[in-house]
Write a protein that holds these residues in place. Structure first.
Motif, PDB file in Angstrom:
ATOM      1  N   ALA A  34      41.143  39.913  35.341  1.00  0.00           N
ATOM      2  CA  ALA A  34      40.557  38.911  34.447  1.00  0.00           C
ATOM      3  C   ALA A  34      41.322  37.582  34.525  1.00  0.00           C
ATOM      4  O   ALA A  34      40.718  36.510  34.433  1.00  0.00           O
ATOM      5  CB  ALA A  34      40.543  39.426  33.011  1.00  0.00           C
ATOM      6  N   ARG A  35      42.639  37.659  34.696  1.00  0.00           N
ATOM      7  CA  ARG A  35      43.472  36.447  34.760  1.00  0.00           C
ATOM      8  C   ARG A  35      43.548  35.833  36.151  1.00  0.00           C
ATOM      9  O   ARG A  35      43.886  34.651  36.287  1.00  0.00           O
ATOM     10  CB  ARG A  35      44.894  36.759  34.286  1.00  0.00           C
ATOM     11  N   HIS A  36      43.284  36.656  37.175  1.00  0.00           N
ATOM     12  CA  HIS A  36      43.494  36.200  38.561  1.00  0.00           C
ATOM     13  C   HIS A  36      42.253  36.452  39.413  1.00  0.00           C
ATOM     14  O   HIS A  36      42.071  37.545  39.937  1.00  0.00           O
ATOM     15  CB  HIS A  36      44.695  36.912  39.182  1.00  0.00           C
ATOM     16  N   PRO A  37      41.412  35.455  39.588  1.00  0.00           N
ATOM     17  CA  PRO A  37      40.239  35.623  40.448  1.00  0.00           C
ATOM     18  C   PRO A  37      40.622  36.019  41.882  1.00  0.00           C
ATOM     19  O   PRO A  37      39.821  36.616  42.593  1.00  0.00           O
ATOM     20  CB  PRO A  37      39.572  34.245  40.429  1.00  0.00           C
ATOM     21  N   ASP A  38      41.871  35.697  42.282  1.00  0.00           N
ATOM     22  CA  ASP A  38      42.361  36.065  43.617  1.00  0.00           C
ATOM     23  C   ASP A  38      43.196  37.350  43.582  1.00  0.00           C
ATOM     24  O   ASP A  38      43.922  37.657  44.524  1.00  0.00           O
ATOM     25  CB  ASP A  38      43.188  34.924  44.211  1.00  0.00           C
ATOM     26  N   GLY A  39      43.081  38.124  42.511  1.00  0.00           N
ATOM     27  CA  GLY A  39      43.920  39.314  42.315  1.00  0.00           C
ATOM     28  C   GLY A  39      43.680  40.460  43.275  1.00  0.00           C
ATOM     29  O   GLY A  39      44.403  41.464  43.250  1.00  0.00           O
ATOM     30  N   MET A  40      42.694  40.334  44.153  1.00  0.00           N
ATOM     31  CA  MET A  40      42.439  41.356  45.169  1.00  0.00           C
ATOM     32  C   MET A  40      43.213  41.074  46.457  1.00  0.00           C
ATOM     33  O   MET A  40      43.284  41.937  47.325  1.00  0.00           O
ATOM     34  CB  MET A  40      40.937  41.408  45.519  1.00  0.00           C
ATOM     35  N   TRP A  41      43.767  39.889  46.567  1.00  0.00           N
ATOM     36  CA  TRP A  41      44.280  39.436  47.864  1.00  0.00           C
ATOM     37  C   TRP A  41      45.797  39.319  47.892  1.00  0.00           C
ATOM     38  O   TRP A  41      46.430  38.952  46.905  1.00  0.00           O
ATOM     39  CB  TRP A  41      43.632  38.096  48.224  1.00  0.00           C
ATOM     40  N   LYS A  42      46.339  39.557  49.037  1.00  0.00           N
ATOM     41  CA  LYS A  42      47.779  39.493  49.276  1.00  0.00           C
ATOM     42  C   LYS A  42      48.357  38.129  48.878  1.00  0.00           C
ATOM     43  O   LYS A  42      49.512  38.028  48.473  1.00  0.00           O
ATOM     44  CB  LYS A  42      48.044  39.776  50.757  1.00  0.00           C
ATOM     45  N   SER A  43      47.558  37.097  48.942  1.00  0.00           N
ATOM     46  CA  SER A  43      48.027  35.747  48.628  1.00  0.00           C
ATOM     47  C   SER A  43      48.258  35.516  47.134  1.00  0.00           C
ATOM     48  O   SER A  43      48.859  34.511  46.760  1.00  0.00           O
ATOM     49  CB  SER A  43      47.017  34.715  49.147  1.00  0.00           C
ATOM     50  N   CYS A  44      47.822  36.427  46.281  1.00  0.00           N
ATOM     51  CA  CYS A  44      48.005  36.263  44.836  1.00  0.00           C
ATOM     52  C   CYS A  44      49.475  36.495  44.483  1.00  0.00           C
ATOM     53  O   CYS A  44      49.988  37.613  44.594  1.00  0.00           O
ATOM     54  CB  CYS A  44      47.108  37.232  44.062  1.00  0.00           C
ATOM     55  N   GLY A  45      50.146  35.440  44.051  1.00  0.00           N
ATOM     56  CA  GLY A  45      51.575  35.507  43.776  1.00  0.00           C
ATOM     57  C   GLY A  45      51.954  36.414  42.624  1.00  0.00           C
ATOM     58  O   GLY A  45      53.085  36.896  42.540  1.00  0.00           O
ATOM     59  N   ALA A  46      51.021  36.696  41.721  1.00  0.00           N
ATOM     60  CA  ALA A  46      51.308  37.555  40.563  1.00  0.00           C
ATOM     61  C   ALA A  46      51.180  39.039  40.904  1.00  0.00           C
ATOM     62  O   ALA A  46      51.452  39.894  40.069  1.00  0.00           O
ATOM     63  CB  ALA A  46      50.351  37.218  39.432  1.00  0.00           C
TER      64      ALA A  46
END
Length: 182
Positions: A34-46
């Protein structure tokens, strides 16, 4: 449907009421997405979701583990989601097939077996692993990939002596799912 949307649906449908820790992890994963639209990808820093599968041969009561090249640990097959993955299940099956070299793997059941969150080195910090089980076809032969130092079949009773608690827990939950299927 995007992979992000699929992951949200899979996690909303993942229900293990007997294990409050799994319910808590499920919420951590959903909050992350919910907080990270890129949360599926390795590039997501969180941190990011990953997909894995324990390759199992129930007929011979054994599992195939990989000696991970970077971590130097015996683990289930798995890794990062890719843009071409249509679903988390497809990502887990792709990873298991690539890393085991076994064609014709099929996933056990319709959803994940368990969830496991573990720290990784920066810059990403966390893997939020969605763990499945994959059934090996009778008579299948494994083939090592570039991501592994070794591949080896271990009897159910051997896994605790070579792998960490997350793999042992995945095997236990997989065996429970197998028993419920019968």
């Amino acid at each position: 449907m995007s992979l992000h949307d699929d992951a949200v649906l899979v996690l909303k449908g993942y229900d293990h009421p007997a294990d409050p820790a799994q319910a808590g992890l499920r919420q951590v994963y959903l909050d992350h997405l919910a907080r990270h639209p890129d949360g599926m990808w390795k590039s997501c820093g969180a941190g990011h979701l990953t997909a894995s599968a324990l390759v199992i041969d129930p007929e011979r009561e054994r599992v195939l583990l990989t000696l991970h090249r970077k971590l130097r640990m015996w683990l289930q097959m798995g890794g990062h989601c890719e843009p071409q993955d249509a679903s988390l299940a497809a990502a887990a099956l792709r990873e298991a097939t690539e890393e085991s070299g076994i064609p014709g793997l099929t996933l056990l059941g319709s959803g994940p077996v368990t969830l496991d969150r573990h720290p990784i080195p920066a810059p990403c910090h966390w893997h939020l692993d969605v763990q499945y089980a994959a059934l090996a076809p009778v008579g299948s032969t494994e083939r090592i990939s570039d991501e592994s130092l070794d591949l080896r079949w271990f009897g159910y009773d051997e896994v605790a002596s070579v792998a960490d608690t997350s793999v042992v827990r995945l095997l236990e939950r997989t065996r429970t799912a197998l028993a419920e299927r019968r």
